[in-house]
Design a protein around this motif. Structure first.
Motif, PDB file in Angstrom:
ATOM      1  N   GLU A 138       3.711   8.723  -5.428  1.00  0.00           N
ATOM      2  CA  GLU A 138       4.174   7.317  -5.680  1.00  0.00           C
ATOM      3  C   GLU A 138       5.712   6.952  -4.883  1.00  0.00           C
ATOM      4  O   GLU A 138       5.475   5.997  -4.252  1.00  0.00           O
ATOM      5  CB  GLU A 138       3.951   6.772  -6.916  1.00  0.00           C
ATOM      6  N   GLU A 141       5.603   6.916  -1.196  1.00  0.00           N
ATOM      7  CA  GLU A 141       4.848   6.098  -0.778  1.00  0.00           C
ATOM      8  C   GLU A 141       5.695   4.768  -0.483  1.00  0.00           C
ATOM      9  O   GLU A 141       5.680   4.140   0.270  1.00  0.00           O
ATOM     10  CB  GLU A 141       3.475   5.747  -1.360  1.00  0.00           C
ATOM     11  N   ASN A 145       7.133   2.703   2.629  1.00  0.00           N
ATOM     12  CA  ASN A 145       6.694   1.356   2.934  1.00  0.00           C
ATOM     13  C   ASN A 145       8.098   0.684   3.298  1.00  0.00           C
ATOM     14  O   ASN A 145       8.248  -0.362   3.975  1.00  0.00           O
ATOM     15  CB  ASN A 145       6.402   0.720   1.829  1.00  0.00           C
ATOM     16  N   HIS A 183      -0.755  -3.823   2.201  1.00  0.00           N
ATOM     17  CA  HIS A 183      -0.710  -3.420   0.762  1.00  0.00           C
ATOM     18  C   HIS A 183      -1.868  -3.680  -0.024  1.00  0.00           C
ATOM     19  O   HIS A 183      -2.110  -2.911  -1.002  1.00  0.00           O
ATOM     20  CB  HIS A 183       0.372  -4.749   0.038  1.00  0.00           C
ATOM     21  N   LYS A 186      -3.789  -0.460   0.297  1.00  0.00           N
ATOM     22  CA  LYS A 186      -3.561   0.533  -0.669  1.00  0.00           C
ATOM     23  C   LYS A 186      -3.603   0.133  -2.122  1.00  0.00           C
ATOM     24  O   LYS A 186      -3.624   1.329  -2.933  1.00  0.00           O
ATOM     25  CB  LYS A 186      -1.708   0.845  -0.297  1.00  0.00           C
ATOM     26  N   TYR A 189      -7.336   1.482  -2.627  1.00  0.00           N
ATOM     27  CA  TYR A 189      -7.407   3.032  -2.808  1.00  0.00           C
ATOM     28  C   TYR A 189      -6.941   3.661  -4.134  1.00  0.00           C
ATOM     29  O   TYR A 189      -7.284   4.558  -4.670  1.00  0.00           O
ATOM     30  CB  TYR A 189      -7.062   3.556  -1.554  1.00  0.00           C
ATOM     31  N   ARG A 190      -5.682   2.946  -4.379  1.00  0.00           N
ATOM     32  CA  ARG A 190      -5.119   3.390  -5.731  1.00  0.00           C
ATOM     33  C   ARG A 190      -6.010   3.154  -6.926  1.00  0.00           C
ATOM     34  O   ARG A 190      -6.335   3.983  -8.004  1.00  0.00           O
ATOM     35  CB  ARG A 190      -3.861   2.613  -6.039  1.00  0.00           C
ATOM     36  N   MET A 197      -0.273   8.727  -0.549  1.00  0.00           N
ATOM     37  CA  MET A 197      -0.268   8.053   0.532  1.00  0.00           C
ATOM     38  C   MET A 197      -1.590   8.075   1.518  1.00  0.00           C
ATOM     39  O   MET A 197      -2.161   9.051   1.930  1.00  0.00           O
ATOM     40  CB  MET A 197       0.993   8.090   1.586  1.00  0.00           C
ATOM     41  N   ILE A 198      -2.185   6.925   1.817  1.00  0.00           N
ATOM     42  CA  ILE A 198      -3.543   7.007   2.428  1.00  0.00           C
ATOM     43  C   ILE A 198      -3.035   7.071   3.994  1.00  0.00           C
ATOM     44  O   ILE A 198      -3.984   7.272   4.707  1.00  0.00           O
ATOM     45  CB  ILE A 198      -4.305   5.780   2.229  1.00  0.00           C
ATOM     46  N   ASN A 199      -1.875   6.724   4.508  1.00  0.00           N
ATOM     47  CA  ASN A 199      -1.215   6.958   5.807  1.00  0.00           C
ATOM     48  C   ASN A 199      -1.741   8.328   5.959  1.00  0.00           C
ATOM     49  O   ASN A 199      -1.454   9.211   5.478  1.00  0.00           O
ATOM     50  CB  ASN A 199       0.103   6.587   5.805  1.00  0.00           C
TER      51      ASN A 199
END
Length: 475
Positions: A138, A141, A145, A183, A186, A189-190, A197-199
């Protein structure tokens, strides 16, 4: 194999063919030399809790297992292991997703569907440890950002994208990897349990509409004029409107997700309240007792034994419903004591049948409570089972014992009704007995549970179990 069979029969709706396929898969994994450096699991879908359930575990051969304690029989929660339910739901592989074990350890999972008769019946999970402590992902991420590590064309202004109410994800068409997410994406998906990180994740790891990236490209290429795909989809307990559009001359695919879950819940709530208001008019105790009085008058006037028997059974069913609503009228909270409710059902039987040679016993944990919605269904089911016993289990001069038991384990309530009577042919009576039809219908449709009946010349045992559905349950 026996453990897989037991857990699947108790907690799933899998067929015997499905269970045999899971057993064959576990036997293959046990003998295979693949994955000797990883913990390997088989999970299935728990129909009662709507989470994944571990039914098989193969520990690594050459290194220590990631687990200290037994995990077979425990659940893999969506909030900790999103890929497990995702693969069960979509039948897509989930590769390299971070997750948290039942022992609160960070791991990476590769998840593959197990299929039988063109259905996904479970998943194989291959797990390896991750050295980063929980929380580092977390923080990582947040740093990405702040630093703006992903470079994309100026067409996609991150500041503007972050003001949108929808989740926006942009994928590179060459690799299928995510190159930008706002945002809202993200956060979504959280909420779905993704811990990293989904990136840079591939589209196939993020798909919520059961499609692969290869199929999306096929759809886009097939759209010659307007390369826009729009659909509504349900994913687990969520509802989404998803739009996909080809942009930047085909070098990017944007996926825009609108979360309609709360809207759907509100709609369901309105429908539920409307139904409840209509149902109230059918659940007034005095009206039900008036119907009972009319039926009793009719029963006394008829000369047909068969008609008298049918009327008596109808009276008994209506009394079971009236009794439950009498209890509800005295109940301040929505939860109802299971023991108190079953005592009322059995009192009703003693009053109507006045049994002298058949002894009725009740054993129920006094802390178990059920919701008012479940109450009527349970009463009717137990009423039908007792009525079947008094009608068929014993001869006129035969002594016997009837026992009703109520237990709870892991929020699953089990009610067992047994007798030492003459028994019956379960398979034949299931199709011809109105009482058993009512029992099966209410357990399956109303309680969302399962029923098991065993009968021989030494007696009958009927066991049905379902998930407890209460608020502020006293444990």
């Amino acid at each position: 194999m026996k453990r897989i069979n037991t857990l699947c029969q108790r907690y799933t709706n899998l067929t015997q063919s499905d269970i045999q396929e899971l057993c064959r898969t576990s036997a293959y994994l046990a003998e295979s030399k693949h994955y000797e450096m990883a913990d390997v699991f088989i999970d299935v879908f728990n129909e009662m809790t709507k989470e994944a359930l571990v039914v098989y575990h193969k520990k690594p051969k050459h290194i220590p297992s990631l687990y200290k304690y037994e995990v077979v029989g425990k659940e893999a929660l969506l909030k900790n292991e999103p890929g497990v339910l995702r693969t069960m739901e979509t039948s897509l592989n989930s590769i390299g997703l971070l997750a948290v074990t039942q022992e609160n350890r960070l791991i990476k999972q590769n998840i593959f569907p197990i299929r039988n008769e063109q259905r996904t019946i479970g998943v194989i999970i291959v797990e390896e440890g991750v050295e980063q402590p929980i929380g580092a992902v977390e923080r990582q991420e947040l740093q990405s950002n702040e630093q703006g590590t992903i470079a994309v064309e100026s067409t996609f202004d991150p500041l503007i994208m972050d003001q949108l109410a929808e989740a926006v994800l942009i994928f590179d068409t060459t690799t299928g990897n995510l190159v930008l997410a706002n945002h809202r994406a993200k956060e979504l998906y959280r909420k779905l349990g993704y811990r990293e990180m989904i990136n840079d994740l591939h589209y196939d790891n993020l798909s919520l509409d059961y499609t692969t990236f290869e199929y999306v490209l096929y759809q886009m290429n097939d759209q010659t004029e307007n390369r826009l795909i729009e659909l509504e989809t349900a994913y687990l307990n969520y509802y989404f409107n998803i739009r996909k559009v080809w942009i930047d001359a085909g070098s990017r695919v944007a996926m825009i997700i609108q979360d309609n879950t709360e809207v759907k819940k509100k709609e369901d709530e309105i429908v539920s309240k409307s139904v409840a208001i209509r149902e109230i008019h059918h659940r007034v105790k005095n009206n039900l007792q008036s119907v009972v009085s009319l039926l009793r008058i009719q029963a006394r006037r008829t000369t047909s034994k068969e008609a008298s028997k049918v009327l008596k059974e109808s009276v008994n069913r209506i009394m079971a419903i009236a009794m439950t609503h009498e209890l509800l009228s005295k109940q301040v909270e929505d939860n109802v004591s299971l023991r108190q409710m079953l005592e009322a059902v059995m009192y009703n039987f003693r009053h109507i049948f006045n049994p002298e040679k058949v002894r009725l016993t009740l054993t129920v944990d006094p802390t178990i409570t059920v919701s008012s919605d479940q109450m009527v269904s349970i009463s009717l089911v137990v009423n039908e089972l007792l009525q079947n016993i008094f009608d068929h289990a014993f001869e006129a001069d035969q002594h016997g014992i009837v026992e009703v038991r109520g237990e709870i384990e892991n929020k699953v309530i089990t009610i067992t009704v047994t007798d030492d009577g003459n028994g019956y042919d379960v398979n034949r009576n299931k199709e011809t007995s109105l009482g058993l039809m009512i029992v099966n219908s209410y357990i399956k449709d109303k309680l969302k549970g399962k029923v098991k009946i065993e009968s021989s010349n030494k007696g009958t045992k009927t066991c049905f179990y379902f998930e407890q559905n209460t608020k502020d349950v006293v444990r």
